[in-house]
Design a protein around this motif. Structure first.
Motif, PDB file in Angstrom:
ATOM      1  N   PRO A   1       0.441 -16.039 -15.160  1.00  0.00           N
ATOM      2  CA  PRO A   1       1.689 -15.275 -15.128  1.00  0.00           C
ATOM      3  C   PRO A   1       2.593 -15.716 -13.971  1.00  0.00           C
ATOM      4  CG  PRO A   1      -0.194 -13.820 -15.395  1.00  0.00           C
ATOM      5  CD  PRO A   1      -0.749 -15.170 -15.065  1.00  0.00           C
ATOM      6  N   ILE A   2       3.873 -15.397 -14.094  1.00  0.00           N
ATOM      7  CA  ILE A   2       4.850 -15.704 -13.047  1.00  0.00           C
ATOM      8  C   ILE A   2       5.407 -14.411 -12.474  1.00  0.00           C
ATOM      9  CG2 ILE A   2       5.477 -17.972 -13.945  1.00  0.00           C
ATOM     10  CD1 ILE A   2       7.928 -16.686 -15.283  1.00  0.00           C
ATOM     11  N   SER A   3       5.857 -14.477 -11.227  1.00  0.00           N
ATOM     12  CA  SER A   3       6.436 -13.312 -10.568  1.00  0.00           C
ATOM     13  C   SER A   3       7.328 -13.789  -9.433  1.00  0.00           C
ATOM     14  CB  SER A   3       5.329 -12.396 -10.030  1.00  0.00           C
ATOM     15  OG  SER A   3       5.880 -11.208  -9.463  1.00  0.00           O
ATOM     16  N   SER A   4       7.945 -12.835  -8.749  1.00  0.00           N
ATOM     17  CA  SER A   4       8.731 -13.186  -7.569  1.00  0.00           C
ATOM     18  C   SER A   4       7.846 -13.863  -6.531  1.00  0.00           C
ATOM     19  CB  SER A   4       9.357 -11.926  -6.975  1.00  0.00           C
ATOM     20  OG  SER A   4       8.345 -11.027  -6.524  1.00  0.00           O
ATOM     21  N   SER A   5       6.583 -13.407  -6.452  1.00  0.00           N
ATOM     22  CA  SER A   5       5.669 -13.829  -5.396  1.00  0.00           C
ATOM     23  C   SER A   5       4.250 -13.893  -5.950  1.00  0.00           C
ATOM     24  CB  SER A   5       5.713 -12.827  -4.234  1.00  0.00           C
ATOM     25  OG  SER A   5       7.052 -12.599  -3.817  1.00  0.00           O
ATOM     26  N   ALA A   6       3.384 -14.588  -5.236  1.00  0.00           N
ATOM     27  CA  ALA A   6       1.987 -14.709  -5.670  1.00  0.00           C
ATOM     28  C   ALA A   6       1.185 -13.499  -5.203  1.00  0.00           C
ATOM     29  CB  ALA A   6       1.381 -16.002  -5.145  1.00  0.00           C
ATOM     30  N   LEU A   7       1.604 -12.328  -5.654  1.00  0.00           N
ATOM     31  CA  LEU A   7       0.976 -11.056  -5.284  1.00  0.00           C
ATOM     32  C   LEU A   7       0.452 -10.387  -6.542  1.00  0.00           C
ATOM     33  CD1 LEU A   7       3.726  -9.708  -2.834  1.00  0.00           C
ATOM     34  CD2 LEU A   7       1.479 -10.606  -2.186  1.00  0.00           C
ATOM     35  N   LYS A   8      -0.839 -10.128  -6.596  1.00  0.00           N
ATOM     36  CA  LYS A   8      -1.436  -9.460  -7.749  1.00  0.00           C
ATOM     37  C   LYS A   8      -1.094  -7.972  -7.735  1.00  0.00           C
ATOM     38  CE  LYS A   8      -5.890  -8.348  -9.885  1.00  0.00           C
ATOM     39  NZ  LYS A   8      -7.351  -8.288  -9.671  1.00  0.00           N
TER      40      LYS A   8
ATOM     41  N   ASN B   1       2.865   0.095 -12.288  1.00  0.00           N
ATOM     42  CA  ASN B   1       2.447  -1.307 -12.298  1.00  0.00           C
ATOM     43  C   ASN B   1       2.493  -1.939 -10.909  1.00  0.00           C
ATOM     44  OD1 ASN B   1       1.824  -1.498 -15.103  1.00  0.00           O
ATOM     45  ND2 ASN B   1       4.025  -1.501 -15.528  1.00  0.00           N
ATOM     46  N   GLY B   2       2.339  -1.091  -9.892  1.00  0.00           N
ATOM     47  CA  GLY B   2       2.108  -1.599  -8.554  1.00  0.00           C
ATOM     48  C   GLY B   2       3.324  -2.018  -7.762  1.00  0.00           C
ATOM     49  N   THR B   3       4.550  -1.712  -8.243  1.00  0.00           N
ATOM     50  CA  THR B   3       5.732  -2.066  -7.454  1.00  0.00           C
ATOM     51  C   THR B   3       6.216  -0.860  -6.674  1.00  0.00           C
ATOM     52  OG1 THR B   3       7.109  -1.650  -9.368  1.00  0.00           O
ATOM     53  CG2 THR B   3       6.571  -3.935  -8.904  1.00  0.00           C
ATOM     54  N   VAL B   4       6.427  -1.065  -5.387  1.00  0.00           N
ATOM     55  CA  VAL B   4       6.879  -0.009  -4.486  1.00  0.00           C
ATOM     56  C   VAL B   4       7.980  -0.588  -3.607  1.00  0.00           C
ATOM     57  CG1 VAL B   4       6.207   1.558  -2.621  1.00  0.00           C
ATOM     58  CG2 VAL B   4       4.585   1.046  -4.457  1.00  0.00           C
ATOM     59  N   ASP B   5       9.019   0.193  -3.344  1.00  0.00           N
ATOM     60  CA  ASP B   5      10.064  -0.229  -2.430  1.00  0.00           C
ATOM     61  C   ASP B   5      10.026   0.629  -1.177  1.00  0.00           C
ATOM     62  OD1 ASP B   5      12.470  -2.044  -2.126  1.00  0.00           O
ATOM     63  OD2 ASP B   5      13.335  -0.075  -1.668  1.00  0.00           O
ATOM     64  N   ALA B   6      10.202  -0.004  -0.017  1.00  0.00           N
ATOM     65  CA  ALA B   6      10.111   0.722   1.255  1.00  0.00           C
ATOM     66  C   ALA B   6      11.295   1.652   1.470  1.00  0.00           C
ATOM     67  CB  ALA B   6      10.003  -0.279   2.407  1.00  0.00           C
ATOM     68  N   THR B   7      12.470   1.297   0.931  1.00  0.00           N
ATOM     69  CA  THR B   7      13.681   2.108   1.129  1.00  0.00           C
ATOM     70  C   THR B   7      14.396   2.296  -0.204  1.00  0.00           C
ATOM     71  OG1 THR B   7      14.986   0.125   1.654  1.00  0.00           O
ATOM     72  CG2 THR B   7      13.977   1.300   3.509  1.00  0.00           C
ATOM     73  N   PRO B   8      13.804   3.075  -1.118  1.00  0.00           N
ATOM     74  CA  PRO B   8      14.357   3.145  -2.469  1.00  0.00           C
ATOM     75  C   PRO B   8      15.773   3.701  -2.546  1.00  0.00           C
ATOM     76  CG  PRO B   8      12.620   4.786  -2.164  1.00  0.00           C
ATOM     77  CD  PRO B   8      12.581   3.878  -0.984  1.00  0.00           C
ATOM     78  N   VAL B   9      16.120   4.666  -1.694  1.00  0.00           N
ATOM     79  CA  VAL B   9      17.477   5.229  -1.758  1.00  0.00           C
ATOM     80  C   VAL B   9      18.507   4.144  -1.458  1.00  0.00           C
ATOM     81  CG1 VAL B   9      19.075   6.867  -0.708  1.00  0.00           C
ATOM     82  CG2 VAL B   9      16.746   7.585  -1.258  1.00  0.00           C
TER      83      VAL B   9
ATOM     84  N   SER C   1      10.576  -4.161  -2.385  1.00  0.00           N
ATOM     85  CA  SER C   1      10.192  -4.929  -1.194  1.00  0.00           C
ATOM     86  C   SER C   1       8.711  -5.267  -1.153  1.00  0.00           C
ATOM     87  CB  SER C   1      10.572  -4.146   0.066  1.00  0.00           C
ATOM     88  OG  SER C   1       9.927  -2.876   0.091  1.00  0.00           O
ATOM     89  N   GLU C   2       7.855  -4.350  -1.624  1.00  0.00           N
ATOM     90  CA  GLU C   2       6.415  -4.580  -1.473  1.00  0.00           C
ATOM     91  C   GLU C   2       5.856  -5.520  -2.543  1.00  0.00           C
ATOM     92  OE1 GLU C   2       5.406  -3.059   1.582  1.00  0.00           O
ATOM     93  OE2 GLU C   2       7.575  -2.959   1.334  1.00  0.00           O
ATOM     94  N   ALA C   3       6.677  -5.911  -3.513  1.00  0.00           N
ATOM     95  CA  ALA C   3       6.246  -6.878  -4.531  1.00  0.00           C
ATOM     96  C   ALA C   3       6.876  -8.247  -4.318  1.00  0.00           C
ATOM     97  CB  ALA C   3       6.605  -6.354  -5.929  1.00  0.00           C
ATOM     98  N   ASN C   4       7.693  -8.375  -3.275  1.00  0.00           N
ATOM     99  CA  ASN C   4       8.477  -9.591  -3.068  1.00  0.00           C
ATOM    100  C   ASN C   4       8.327 -10.037  -1.616  1.00  0.00           C
ATOM    101  OD1 ASN C   4      10.506 -11.486  -2.557  1.00  0.00           O
ATOM    102  ND2 ASN C   4      12.024 -10.462  -3.846  1.00  0.00           N
TER     103      ASN C   4
END
Length: 367
Positions: free
Chosen positions: A119-126, A242-250, A195-198
């Motif tokens: 699979p491909i993604s922004s980053s090599a993060l499972k 699916n494991g994506t979280v952003d540090a500053t969502p607002v 941010s936490e997926a990239n």
């Protein structure tokens, strides 16, 4: 109960919609095999629900690499386009409007679903603690863990932008009234935004502006191809799906709303967290999005008729999506308008199978 606002007409680009009730995209995994082709059964399902102001069809992958789950439909082959044409014709014959949801899952897949590729993604993060289902040769899906993806190169990014653009063109050929870009729920575009997926260090990573760059480039390619009045975008600011979280969502998603306003997309569709004890989306955020984005705003997640009516009356939403209620209530707008009771869906028939649990839910009768 007063549902007057829900049944006011609304203009969506060049479409005049009869009400403000949206059937949002829901994966049902019933595409014909081989080939992941939309079929007569799916056409019947959507036509039964054409009284929605707008239907957004289930996520449809833009390429073989974009597929996350077994038996989901695609929109990249001539056969797939013809399959979707059956669906759009059936909905239009019932007076409905329907958008295609264009989908690339990125890392939320398994090699068995994408021809053995990584699979491909922004980053090599499972994505941790995420499972997808594969075709294990039975009618019951076999769930497996996702694998580590490889980080997309600049060339990969350009290829996928081109695939989104072509998928939008294909959707028009298939008779859809427009498309919704799936930029939510932890899938590929969300993997760039959050941010936490990239962890990229180029112009697609780091700052909020950089993490929104891929979203902006995809949207620009699609609006250039089919017109901004036919392009909507779905976002999920506060979910950790699916494991994506952003540090500053607002901050991140207010900026996303402003970006989409500058690109003149016809709507922004906010998927709210909808599990039972999930926190509510902050009202301050909803007002910030309303300020940043001037087009049609759709919200979906845990809405009943009363909450939907309040959202419309208060002005921070223009349309409301009702997901699961549409599964067992093909005539949902009528039931809401007349105060009829709602049927409950069978969770065992949500994914895969045939007509049972898809097209066999009846409309309400007083008998």
């Amino acid at each position: 109960m007063n549902t007057e606002a829900l049944f006011q007409p609304v203009q969506l680009g060049q479409l005049s919609l009869n009400n403000r009730i949206v059937m949002p995209p829901m994966t049902r995994s019933r595409a014909s095999q081989p080939g992941n082709v939309a079929n007569d059964m799916m056409a019947a399902y959507y036509a039964q629900r054409a009284s929605a102001g707008l239907i957004v069809a289930e996520g449809t992958q833009i390429s073989p690499m974009g597929q996350g789950y077994a038996w989901t439909p695609g929109i990249y082959t001539p056969e797939q386009i013809m399959g979707w044409k059956k669906v759009t014709d059936a909905v239009h014959e019932q007076g409905g409007a329907i958008f295609a949801q264009l989908w690339h899952v990125g890392r939320v897949t398994h090699p068995d679903n994408i021809g053995g590729e990584q699979p491909i993604s922004s980053s090599a993060l499972k994505a941790e603690n995420v499972k997808v289902f594969i075709d294990n040769g039975t009618d019951a899906p076999g769930f497996v863990d996702v694998v580590e993806p490889r980080a997309m190169t600049k060339a990969d990014i350009q290829i996928v932008i081109d695939q989104y653009r072509q998928a939008a063109v294909n959707a028009m050929e298939a008779g859809f009234d427009g498309i919704e870009l799936h930029a939510a729920n932890g899938y590929l575009i969300n993997q760039f935004i959050d941010s936490e997926a990239n962890n990229r260090t180029d112009e697609y990573g780091g700052s909020i502006e950089n993490r929104l760059r891929f979203l902006g480039e995809v949207v620009a390619a699609m609006t250039d191809a089919i017109g901004a009045d036919r392009v909507g975008v779905r976002l999920a600011p506060f979910t950790s799906l699916n494991g994506t979280v952003d540090a500053t969502p607002v901050e991140t998603y207010t900026a996303a709303a402003a970006l989409l306003d500058s690109l003149n997309v016809v709507y922004v569709h906010i998927a709210e967290v909808d599990w039972d004890d999930a926190p509510d989306t902050p009202m301050a955020f909803k007002h910030a999005v309303r300020e940043a984005y001037k087009g049609v705003l759709i919200y979906a997640g845990r809405y009943d008729a009363e909450k939907a009516e309040s959202a419309l009356q208060e002005g921070w939403a223009d349309m409301i999506g009702f997901g699961r209620p549409f599964i067992a209530n093909p005539d949902l707008p009528s039931r809401i308008q007349h105060g009829y009771p709602l049927a409950m869906h069978d969770p065992n028939t949500l994914f895969g199978g045939a007509e049972q649990g898809l097209t066999d839910y009846p409309a309400y009768t007083s008998a």
